[in-house]
Design an enzyme around this catalytic site. Sequence first.
Site, PDB file in Angstrom:
ATOM      1  N   LYS A  47      -5.808   3.531 -11.162  1.00 32.02           N
ATOM      2  CA  LYS A  47      -4.473   3.607 -11.769  1.00 32.02           C
ATOM      3  C   LYS A  47      -4.540   3.867 -13.279  1.00 32.02           C
ATOM      4  O   LYS A  47      -3.909   4.791 -13.793  1.00 32.02           O
ATOM      5  CB  LYS A  47      -3.740   2.288 -11.497  1.00 32.02           C
ATOM      6  CG  LYS A  47      -2.246   2.356 -11.702  1.00 32.02           C
ATOM      7  CD  LYS A  47      -1.604   0.994 -11.515  1.00 32.02           C
ATOM      8  CE  LYS A  47      -1.560   0.577 -10.066  1.00 32.02           C
ATOM      9  NZ  LYS A  47      -1.150  -0.840  -9.908  1.00 32.02           N
ATOM     10  N   LYS A  68     -11.882  17.210 -49.695  1.00 33.44           N
ATOM     11  CA  LYS A  68     -11.930  17.415 -48.246  1.00 33.44           C
ATOM     12  C   LYS A  68     -10.581  17.551 -47.552  1.00 33.44           C
ATOM     13  O   LYS A  68      -9.650  16.787 -47.797  1.00 33.44           O
ATOM     14  CB  LYS A  68     -12.671  16.246 -47.598  1.00 33.44           C
ATOM     15  CG  LYS A  68     -14.129  16.188 -47.969  1.00 33.44           C
ATOM     16  CD  LYS A  68     -14.923  17.218 -47.225  1.00 33.44           C
ATOM     17  CE  LYS A  68     -15.651  16.566 -46.085  1.00 33.44           C
ATOM     18  NZ  LYS A  68     -16.285  17.576 -45.243  1.00 33.44           N
ATOM     19  N   TYR A  91      -6.915   1.185   3.049  1.00 28.59           N
ATOM     20  CA  TYR A  91      -6.773   0.649   1.700  1.00 28.59           C
ATOM     21  C   TYR A  91      -7.945  -0.245   1.345  1.00 28.59           C
ATOM     22  O   TYR A  91      -8.407  -1.060   2.146  1.00 28.59           O
ATOM     23  CB  TYR A  91      -5.466  -0.158   1.563  1.00 28.59           C
ATOM     24  CG  TYR A  91      -5.337  -0.763   0.175  1.00 28.59           C
ATOM     25  CD1 TYR A  91      -4.823  -0.019  -0.873  1.00 28.59           C
ATOM     26  CD2 TYR A  91      -5.800  -2.053  -0.086  1.00 28.59           C
ATOM     27  CE1 TYR A  91      -4.751  -0.541  -2.153  1.00 28.59           C
ATOM     28  CE2 TYR A  91      -5.730  -2.588  -1.370  1.00 28.59           C
ATOM     29  CZ  TYR A  91      -5.204  -1.827  -2.396  1.00 28.59           C
ATOM     30  OH  TYR A  91      -5.137  -2.343  -3.656  1.00 28.59           O
ATOM     31  N   GLU A 132     -11.180  17.880 -33.673  1.00 32.27           N
ATOM     32  CA  GLU A 132     -12.404  17.202 -33.230  1.00 32.27           C
ATOM     33  C   GLU A 132     -12.077  16.158 -32.158  1.00 32.27           C
ATOM     34  O   GLU A 132     -12.794  16.004 -31.171  1.00 32.27           O
ATOM     35  CB  GLU A 132     -13.102  16.542 -34.415  1.00 32.27           C
ATOM     36  CG  GLU A 132     -13.667  17.571 -35.392  1.00 32.27           C
ATOM     37  CD  GLU A 132     -13.918  16.984 -36.793  1.00 32.27           C
ATOM     38  OE1 GLU A 132     -14.439  17.723 -37.612  1.00 32.27           O
ATOM     39  OE2 GLU A 132     -13.586  15.819 -37.051  1.00 32.27           O
ATOM     40  N   HIS A 138     -22.421  35.244 -27.820  1.00 30.77           N
ATOM     41  CA  HIS A 138     -23.519  34.411 -28.372  1.00 30.77           C
ATOM     42  C   HIS A 138     -23.208  33.990 -29.818  1.00 30.77           C
ATOM     43  O   HIS A 138     -24.133  33.748 -30.598  1.00 30.77           O
ATOM     44  CB  HIS A 138     -24.861  35.144 -28.351  1.00 30.77           C
ATOM     45  CG  HIS A 138     -25.182  35.805 -27.047  1.00 30.77           C
ATOM     46  ND1 HIS A 138     -25.941  35.201 -26.070  1.00 30.77           N
ATOM     47  CD2 HIS A 138     -24.817  37.021 -26.562  1.00 30.77           C
ATOM     48  CE1 HIS A 138     -26.055  36.023 -25.025  1.00 30.77           C
ATOM     49  NE2 HIS A 138     -25.370  37.136 -25.294  1.00 30.77           N
ATOM     50  N   SER A 171     -11.080  12.559 -47.140  1.00 30.23           N
ATOM     51  CA  SER A 171     -12.243  11.681 -47.158  1.00 30.23           C
ATOM     52  C   SER A 171     -11.997  10.594 -48.184  1.00 30.23           C
ATOM     53  O   SER A 171     -11.291  10.810 -49.172  1.00 30.23           O
ATOM     54  CB  SER A 171     -13.477  12.499 -47.537  1.00 30.23           C
ATOM     55  OG  SER A 171     -14.449  11.670 -48.128  1.00 30.23           O
ATOM     56  N   ASN A 187       0.816  -1.214   0.000  1.00 28.19           N
ATOM     57  CA  ASN A 187       0.000   0.000   0.000  1.00 28.19           C
ATOM     58  C   ASN A 187       0.853   1.268   0.000  1.00 28.19           C
ATOM     59  O   ASN A 187       0.583   2.208  -0.752  1.00 28.19           O
ATOM     60  CB  ASN A 187      -0.952   0.007   1.202  1.00 28.19           C
ATOM     61  CG  ASN A 187      -1.928  -1.150   1.167  1.00 28.19           C
ATOM     62  OD1 ASN A 187      -1.975  -1.880   0.175  1.00 28.19           O
ATOM     63  ND2 ASN A 187      -2.683  -1.348   2.222  1.00 28.19           N
ATOM     64  N   GLN A 227      -7.078   0.293  -6.856  1.00 31.32           N
ATOM     65  CA  GLN A 227      -6.295  -0.176  -8.013  1.00 31.32           C
ATOM     66  C   GLN A 227      -6.925   0.314  -9.319  1.00 31.32           C
ATOM     67  O   GLN A 227      -6.239   0.579 -10.294  1.00 31.32           O
ATOM     68  CB  GLN A 227      -6.226  -1.698  -7.987  1.00 31.32           C
ATOM     69  CG  GLN A 227      -5.427  -2.307  -9.124  1.00 31.32           C
ATOM     70  CD  GLN A 227      -5.296  -3.808  -8.949  1.00 31.32           C
ATOM     71  OE1 GLN A 227      -4.568  -4.278  -8.097  1.00 31.32           O
ATOM     72  NE2 GLN A 227      -6.033  -4.563  -9.748  1.00 31.32           N
ATOM     73  N   ASN A 285     -10.154  17.798 -43.542  1.00 29.83           N
ATOM     74  CA  ASN A 285     -10.953  17.842 -42.313  1.00 29.83           C
ATOM     75  C   ASN A 285     -10.107  18.079 -41.060  1.00 29.83           C
ATOM     76  O   ASN A 285      -8.985  17.574 -40.968  1.00 29.83           O
ATOM     77  CB  ASN A 285     -11.712  16.517 -42.141  1.00 29.83           C
ATOM     78  CG  ASN A 285     -12.687  16.284 -43.275  1.00 29.83           C
ATOM     79  OD1 ASN A 285     -13.288  17.231 -43.792  1.00 29.83           O
ATOM     80  ND2 ASN A 285     -12.825  15.031 -43.688  1.00 29.83           N
TER      81      ASN A 285
END
Length: 475
Positions: A346, A304, A338, A311, A176, A298, A130, A343, A306
């Site tokens: 992790k 294209k 503990y 994204e 906006h 694409s 631990n 675990q 992109n």
Amino acid sequence: MAVSHARGRTQKVKRTADGQKTIVGKIHPDVLAFTVGKDPVLDLELAVWDCLGTAAHVTMLSRMRVKPAVLGTDERNRVVAALVGVMREVKDGRFTITDADQDVHLAVERRLTERLGELGRKVHTGRSRNDQVAVDIRLHVRDQLLGMAGEVAALAEGLVRLGRRHVKVPMVGRTHLQPAMPSSVGLWATAYAETLLDDLLLLEAAYTYNDRCPLGSAAGYGVPLPVDRGLTARLLGFSSPHHNVFHASNARGKNEAMTLAACGQIMLSLSRLAEDVILFSMPEFGYFVLPPELCTGSSIMPQKYNPDVLELIRAKAATVLGYGTAVNTILKALPGGYNRDLQETKELYMEGLRVTRASLRIMTLMAGALAVRPGRLRAGFTPGVFATDRALGLVAGGMPFRDAYHYVRTHLDELEAADPDQAIALKTHEGGTAGLDFDGYRARVGDVRRWVRGRRARSQKAFSALLGVAFDAVR
Ligand code: ARG
């Protein structure tokens, strides 16, 4: 046949009717595989830190005033030399963790026992997995956060450069998403640089949280031995030990949550920047152009280019925030002490760090290569963008603001001839389009780099002194 995964390789694990033999007794192979989970793979990332933690622990044991001594100085030196050997194995990819080992802690103990015989069986005196895993994770997180801070500095620097290059290029400021007031590319780019530099406040807090040593807390309740917790903390370059041993144990999970909070805020900043670039590089805006080599195409539409990377950053922000939520939720009703639930945190913190650092690096590429189109940016100005400036011009002539506001609102057609370049030159106050402190930004980036260098040097010095060889050479 149960299977364990070590470095992507699969290996067969022997099954017997009464269970699989491990260093801590026989365990049903299915239970073993389930409880071990991904530790044999994930823990490889902790292996060097586990060796360092063990080196500090045995050094402390060798100086502990008990009779008979737990470890002599000569024995301590032999253990540390063997640990350096294990670190070399880790570096060369020759170190493996099996299901029978369960995790890196028992795998390192196994290797030490294979190399040193009886002596290897002494190293676990006065500690528990631990406090071992807790110290490994702190050392790992500290190292990762320094790497991440350097990456934030690099991106902030790239954005400041972009802003400086285009400080006089007007850009419509929006609220906006509607045209609002005159702004500039300089203001836009340096705002994101400053956001990221501010995010480092949280990163530094996460670093500070992780900069205390849990060793000596053992299973979470200390040990009836005169362990010198200050010494192990110093040997590992920590600022101090965690004082209360039960707290030291409970801090597992919290460390990871703090780390993921820092990652989450950085990802939020990156996501908003990504969204702006996606939007303003749409042909309909055309303010920015992404270099073709940073776009993807694409399979059907030949025209294209992109913005996939942006994204993905936008989506990964959600993923990293989700990791933080997962850790917090694991902790929420966890009793003190503990619990194996920990675990499960992790992989979450490791992935959070990995994804955030990868996103920072890719965004730095973007910031360095983004093309700015001043003609399109100027063409984006509609007369209404100058309405507030015009009202304030009337105020300067003595009219009360509310009257000026209504006058401009009813005479919007008079705004035609305003000049965006002039408009952004007029905002000379601090932090305005003509009042940006580029020296201040440079100084802040420099401060971050100095902080990273200082912390790295401190750890490097401590680790090298502990091992008796340059840490870089065995890492
Ligand atoms: N692999 C374990 C973890 O990550 C190490 C600690 C195991 N401790 C225990 N009491 N079973 O939590």
